[in-house]
Design a protein around this motif. Structure first.
Motif, PDB file in Angstrom:
ATOM      1  N   VAL A   7      20.722 -22.341 -10.069  1.00  0.00           N
ATOM      2  CA  VAL A   7      19.608 -22.965 -10.794  1.00  0.00           C
ATOM      3  C   VAL A   7      18.279 -22.571 -10.144  1.00  0.00           C
ATOM      4  CG1 VAL A   7      18.511 -25.170 -11.371  1.00  0.00           C
ATOM      5  CG2 VAL A   7      20.961 -24.890 -11.711  1.00  0.00           C
ATOM      6  N   ALA A   8      18.245 -22.587  -8.810  1.00  0.00           N
ATOM      7  CA  ALA A   8      17.016 -22.205  -8.096  1.00  0.00           C
ATOM      8  C   ALA A   8      16.661 -20.743  -8.374  1.00  0.00           C
ATOM      9  CB  ALA A   8      17.191 -22.441  -6.596  1.00  0.00           C
ATOM     10  N   ALA A   9      17.678 -19.892  -8.398  1.00  0.00           N
ATOM     11  CA  ALA A   9      17.435 -18.469  -8.662  1.00  0.00           C
ATOM     12  C   ALA A   9      16.997 -18.249 -10.110  1.00  0.00           C
ATOM     13  CB  ALA A   9      18.690 -17.656  -8.357  1.00  0.00           C
ATOM     14  N   PHE A  10      17.565 -19.031 -11.027  1.00  0.00           N
ATOM     15  CA  PHE A  10      17.158 -18.959 -12.438  1.00  0.00           C
ATOM     16  C   PHE A  10      15.690 -19.354 -12.558  1.00  0.00           C
ATOM     17  CE2 PHE A  10      17.926 -21.009 -16.886  1.00  0.00           C
ATOM     18  CZ  PHE A  10      17.344 -19.920 -17.506  1.00  0.00           C
ATOM     19  N   LEU A  11      15.303 -20.365 -11.815  1.00  0.00           N
ATOM     20  CA  LEU A  11      13.912 -20.823 -11.820  1.00  0.00           C
ATOM     21  C   LEU A  11      12.982 -19.712 -11.329  1.00  0.00           C
ATOM     22  CD1 LEU A  11      11.953 -23.201 -12.269  1.00  0.00           C
ATOM     23  CD2 LEU A  11      12.393 -23.907  -9.940  1.00  0.00           C
ATOM     24  N   GLU A  12      13.495 -18.893 -10.414  1.00  0.00           N
ATOM     25  CA  GLU A  12      12.706 -17.761  -9.904  1.00  0.00           C
ATOM     26  C   GLU A  12      12.692 -16.588 -10.877  1.00  0.00           C
ATOM     27  OE1 GLU A  12      10.978 -17.499  -6.894  1.00  0.00           O
ATOM     28  OE2 GLU A  12      11.266 -19.654  -6.954  1.00  0.00           O
ATOM     29  N   GLY A  13      13.468 -16.721 -11.971  1.00  0.00           N
ATOM     30  CA  GLY A  13      13.485 -15.663 -12.986  1.00  0.00           C
ATOM     31  C   GLY A  13      14.549 -14.615 -12.759  1.00  0.00           C
ATOM     32  N   GLU A  14      15.550 -14.957 -11.959  1.00  0.00           N
ATOM     33  CA  GLU A  14      16.596 -13.973 -11.668  1.00  0.00           C
ATOM     34  C   GLU A  14      17.609 -13.923 -12.809  1.00  0.00           C
ATOM     35  OE1 GLU A  14      19.660 -13.767  -8.250  1.00  0.00           O
ATOM     36  OE2 GLU A  14      17.667 -13.808  -7.336  1.00  0.00           O
ATOM     37  N   GLU A  15      17.703 -12.757 -13.396  1.00  0.00           N
ATOM     38  CA  GLU A  15      18.546 -12.645 -14.593  1.00  0.00           C
ATOM     39  C   GLU A  15      20.023 -12.848 -14.288  1.00  0.00           C
ATOM     40  OE1 GLU A  15      17.519  -9.539 -17.278  1.00  0.00           O
ATOM     41  OE2 GLU A  15      19.400  -9.664 -18.355  1.00  0.00           O
ATOM     42  N   ARG A  16      20.456 -12.395 -13.125  1.00  0.00           N
ATOM     43  CA  ARG A  16      21.880 -12.560 -12.782  1.00  0.00           C
ATOM     44  C   ARG A  16      22.259 -14.035 -12.690  1.00  0.00           C
ATOM     45  NH1 ARG A  16      23.703  -8.585  -8.015  1.00  0.00           N
ATOM     46  NH2 ARG A  16      21.536  -8.829  -7.424  1.00  0.00           N
ATOM     47  N   ALA A  17      21.330 -14.828 -12.175  1.00  0.00           N
ATOM     48  CA  ALA A  17      21.578 -16.270 -12.066  1.00  0.00           C
ATOM     49  C   ALA A  17      21.673 -16.891 -13.456  1.00  0.00           C
ATOM     50  CB  ALA A  17      20.475 -16.938 -11.264  1.00  0.00           C
ATOM     51  N   PHE A  18      20.761 -16.469 -14.350  1.00  0.00           N
ATOM     52  CA  PHE A  18      20.817 -16.982 -15.727  1.00  0.00           C
ATOM     53  C   PHE A  18      22.163 -16.647 -16.352  1.00  0.00           C
ATOM     54  CE2 PHE A  18      20.525 -15.150 -20.050  1.00  0.00           C
ATOM     55  CZ  PHE A  18      20.626 -16.358 -20.749  1.00  0.00           C
ATOM     56  N   ARG A  19      22.596 -15.401 -16.201  1.00  0.00           N
ATOM     57  CA  ARG A  19      23.851 -14.995 -16.831  1.00  0.00           C
ATOM     58  C   ARG A  19      25.052 -15.733 -16.240  1.00  0.00           C
ATOM     59  NH1 ARG A  19      23.645 -10.379 -20.265  1.00  0.00           N
ATOM     60  NH2 ARG A  19      21.496  -9.633 -20.445  1.00  0.00           N
ATOM     61  N   ALA A  20      24.997 -15.996 -14.948  1.00  0.00           N
ATOM     62  CA  ALA A  20      26.091 -16.745 -14.315  1.00  0.00           C
ATOM     63  C   ALA A  20      26.141 -18.177 -14.856  1.00  0.00           C
ATOM     64  CB  ALA A  20      25.913 -16.751 -12.803  1.00  0.00           C
ATOM     65  N   LEU A  21      24.974 -18.802 -14.987  1.00  0.00           N
ATOM     66  CA  LEU A  21      24.921 -20.169 -15.534  1.00  0.00           C
ATOM     67  C   LEU A  21      25.340 -20.174 -17.000  1.00  0.00           C
ATOM     68  CD1 LEU A  21      21.585 -21.349 -13.874  1.00  0.00           C
ATOM     69  CD2 LEU A  21      23.846 -22.338 -13.478  1.00  0.00           C
ATOM     70  N   TYR A  22      24.927 -19.141 -17.702  1.00  0.00           N
ATOM     71  CA  TYR A  22      25.306 -19.029 -19.115  1.00  0.00           C
ATOM     72  C   TYR A  22      26.830 -18.943 -19.238  1.00  0.00           C
ATOM     73  CZ  TYR A  22      25.545 -17.202 -23.882  1.00  0.00           C
ATOM     74  OH  TYR A  22      25.846 -17.026 -25.212  1.00  0.00           O
ATOM     75  N   ASP A  23      27.438 -18.097 -18.414  1.00  0.00           N
ATOM     76  CA  ASP A  23      28.902 -17.954 -18.471  1.00  0.00           C
ATOM     77  C   ASP A  23      29.597 -19.285 -18.185  1.00  0.00           C
ATOM     78  OD1 ASP A  23      28.633 -15.315 -19.085  1.00  0.00           O
ATOM     79  OD2 ASP A  23      29.003 -14.571 -17.056  1.00  0.00           O
ATOM     80  N   LEU A  24      29.000 -20.064 -17.282  1.00  0.00           N
ATOM     81  CA  LEU A  24      29.604 -21.354 -16.924  1.00  0.00           C
ATOM     82  C   LEU A  24      29.501 -22.388 -18.049  1.00  0.00           C
ATOM     83  CD1 LEU A  24      28.388 -22.013 -13.249  1.00  0.00           C
ATOM     84  CD2 LEU A  24      30.753 -21.879 -14.027  1.00  0.00           C
ATOM     85  N   HIS A  25      28.352 -22.420 -18.704  1.00  0.00           N
ATOM     86  CA  HIS A  25      28.084 -23.553 -19.599  1.00  0.00           C
ATOM     87  C   HIS A  25      28.001 -23.218 -21.083  1.00  0.00           C
ATOM     88  CE1 HIS A  25      27.524 -26.075 -16.153  1.00  0.00           C
ATOM     89  NE2 HIS A  25      26.627 -25.263 -15.650  1.00  0.00           N
ATOM     90  N   ALA A  26      27.773 -21.962 -21.413  1.00  0.00           N
ATOM     91  CA  ALA A  26      27.569 -21.644 -22.834  1.00  0.00           C
ATOM     92  C   ALA A  26      28.782 -21.990 -23.710  1.00  0.00           C
ATOM     93  CB  ALA A  26      27.178 -20.182 -22.997  1.00  0.00           C
ATOM     94  N   PRO A  27      30.035 -21.731 -23.262  1.00  0.00           N
ATOM     95  CA  PRO A  27      31.162 -22.059 -24.154  1.00  0.00           C
ATOM     96  C   PRO A  27      31.234 -23.543 -24.519  1.00  0.00           C
ATOM     97  CG  PRO A  27      31.864 -20.549 -22.439  1.00  0.00           C
ATOM     98  CD  PRO A  27      30.486 -20.996 -22.064  1.00  0.00           C
ATOM     99  N   SER A  28      31.028 -24.432 -23.541  1.00  0.00           N
ATOM    100  CA  SER A  28      31.104 -25.855 -23.880  1.00  0.00           C
ATOM    101  C   SER A  28      29.865 -26.291 -24.668  1.00  0.00           C
ATOM    102  CB  SER A  28      31.293 -26.718 -22.640  1.00  0.00           C
ATOM    103  OG  SER A  28      30.266 -26.491 -21.731  1.00  0.00           O
ATOM    104  N   LEU A  29      28.711 -25.713 -24.330  1.00  0.00           N
ATOM    105  CA  LEU A  29      27.491 -26.040 -25.082  1.00  0.00           C
ATOM    106  C   LEU A  29      27.621 -25.607 -26.540  1.00  0.00           C
ATOM    107  CD1 LEU A  29      24.295 -25.097 -22.996  1.00  0.00           C
ATOM    108  CD2 LEU A  29      24.772 -27.271 -24.109  1.00  0.00           C
ATOM    109  N   TYR A  30      28.182 -24.426 -26.719  1.00  0.00           N
ATOM    110  CA  TYR A  30      28.315 -23.878 -28.078  1.00  0.00           C
ATOM    111  C   TYR A  30      29.254 -24.748 -28.919  1.00  0.00           C
ATOM    112  CZ  TYR A  30      28.838 -20.302 -31.717  1.00  0.00           C
ATOM    113  OH  TYR A  30      28.841 -19.623 -32.907  1.00  0.00           O
ATOM    114  N   ALA A  31      30.375 -25.131 -28.306  1.00  0.00           N
ATOM    115  CA  ALA A  31      31.322 -26.004 -29.024  1.00  0.00           C
ATOM    116  C   ALA A  31      30.674 -27.358 -29.314  1.00  0.00           C
ATOM    117  CB  ALA A  31      32.582 -26.190 -28.180  1.00  0.00           C
TER     118      ALA A  31
END
Lengths: 171, 161
Positions: A7-31
């Motif tokens: 989350v801290a790295a995402f806040l810094e604009g790190e794309e890899r962090a965003f993608r990692a968080l997306y992989d973790l949460h997007a499937p349940s968010l989407y459902a």
């Protein structure tokens, strides 16, 4: 890397962090978004994009009082309400008593997914958050900005409505 | 439906979004400046190599082109009637003596300012900077200066570092 660091790295604009968080949460968010949007679940993809965009904009205000996932779900709830107000203003404003559900053809039973989709929005929110995603009433109260009693009442009425749809015994 | 919550726990809680969605979100985030562009691996490697060169360059340059530190100054005076050598001759000597001779200039005869009249009848007409590790070495350089061969006067002084 643990989630706080991501989350801290995402806040810094790190794309890899965003993608990692997306992989973790997007499937349940989407459902979750698909279920909450009910008949308008085709809007779920756009809603998912909006949720992440809003999360990125507001990430500086995320204080870690709830889990990141719960925080995302809160954003998702608000986005769903906005979408439903736009695409189906009548549905989002009606209360349970106003809403008359179309009767299913005699002799047919509908499945659980379809039954949830037919619930009024506030019941759908209650049943999906509590029974599907295992949020507590305290968490739901924060997410939906209602009190816990209302959350419990909504859930009880949502379950009763589901029983009507599916044809199970009442309490 | 005997136990609502048990029935509902059994339904699917996750659905994979379309593959393109993550890229679409990343694109929107980048457009808003909320995400830095992710560079391909080869670009990172190239950037890392360039960074290493940039970091190492001052050390390499300092090592190979270390600016000499003059430790002595050789002052050149011309007595009256001094014919002198040519500028090219002095330059050639300085070049031959490098890296001990690290600089030098010819001075104009015009005095721009003097706080009091000079008492000497010898004019200071130039100097060389010498980077020698000791007095003996500096003195050998000074004694080899063509200025002496032409009847000039030299004075070697240590520079206070």
């Amino acid at each position: 890397m643990d989630e706080r660091k991501l989350v801290a790295a995402f806040l810094e604009g790190e794309e890899r962090a965003f993608r990692a968080l997306y992989d973790l949460h997007a499937p349940s968010l989407y459902a979750f978004l698909s279920r909450l949007l009910g008949r308008h679940k085709h809007e779920a993809d756009d809603a998912l994009q909006d949720v992440w965009l809003r999360a990125a904009r507001d990430l500086g205000r995320f204080r870690g009082q709830s889990s990141f996932r719960t925080w995302l779900f809160g954003i998702a709830v608000n986005r769903c309400r906005e979408i439903l107000r736009l695409v189906s203003p009548l549905e989002s404003e009606l209360n349970e008593d106003d809403l008359r559900t179309e009767p299913e053809p005699v002799g047919e039973r509908i499945d659980l997914e379809r039954a949830i989709a037919r619930l009024p929005l506030r019941f759908r929110e209650a049943v999906v958050l509590h029974d599907v995603y295992q949020h507590t009433h305290a968490e739901i109260a924060v997410l939906l900005q209602i009190d816990e009693g209302t959350s419990k009442s909504n859930l009880s009425r949502a379950r009763a409505r589901l029983r009507d749809f599916i044809g199970g015994p009442h309490d | 439906m005997t136990d609502d919550s048990n029935d509902l726990r059994g339904i699917r809680r996750e659905t994979t979004p379309p593959d393109r969605t993550v890229d679409a979100i990343a694109k929107r985030l980048r457009r808003e400046g909320l995400l830095r562009r992710r560079l391909p691996r080869r670009v990172w490697l190239l950037a890392a190599a360039i960074a290493m060169i940039l970091v190492a360059t001052p050390f390499i340059v300092n090592h190979e082109q270390k600016t000499p530190q003059p430790r002595y100054i050789l002052l050149l005076y011309e007595p009256a009637g001094f014919a002198g050598g040519s500028r090219a001759e002095y330059a050639h000597w300085a070049h031959q003596m490098s890296p001990l001779v690290v600089g030098g200039e010819e001075l104009s005869n015009d005095v721009v300012m003097a706080s009091s009249p000079t008492r000497s009848n010898e004019h200071l007409t130039g100097y060389f900077l010498i980077d020698a590790r000791d007095d003996a070495t500096a003195e050998r350089v000074a004694r080899n200066c063509p200025h002496l061969r032409h009847g000039g006067v030299v004075v070697l002084r240590r520079i206070v570092l």
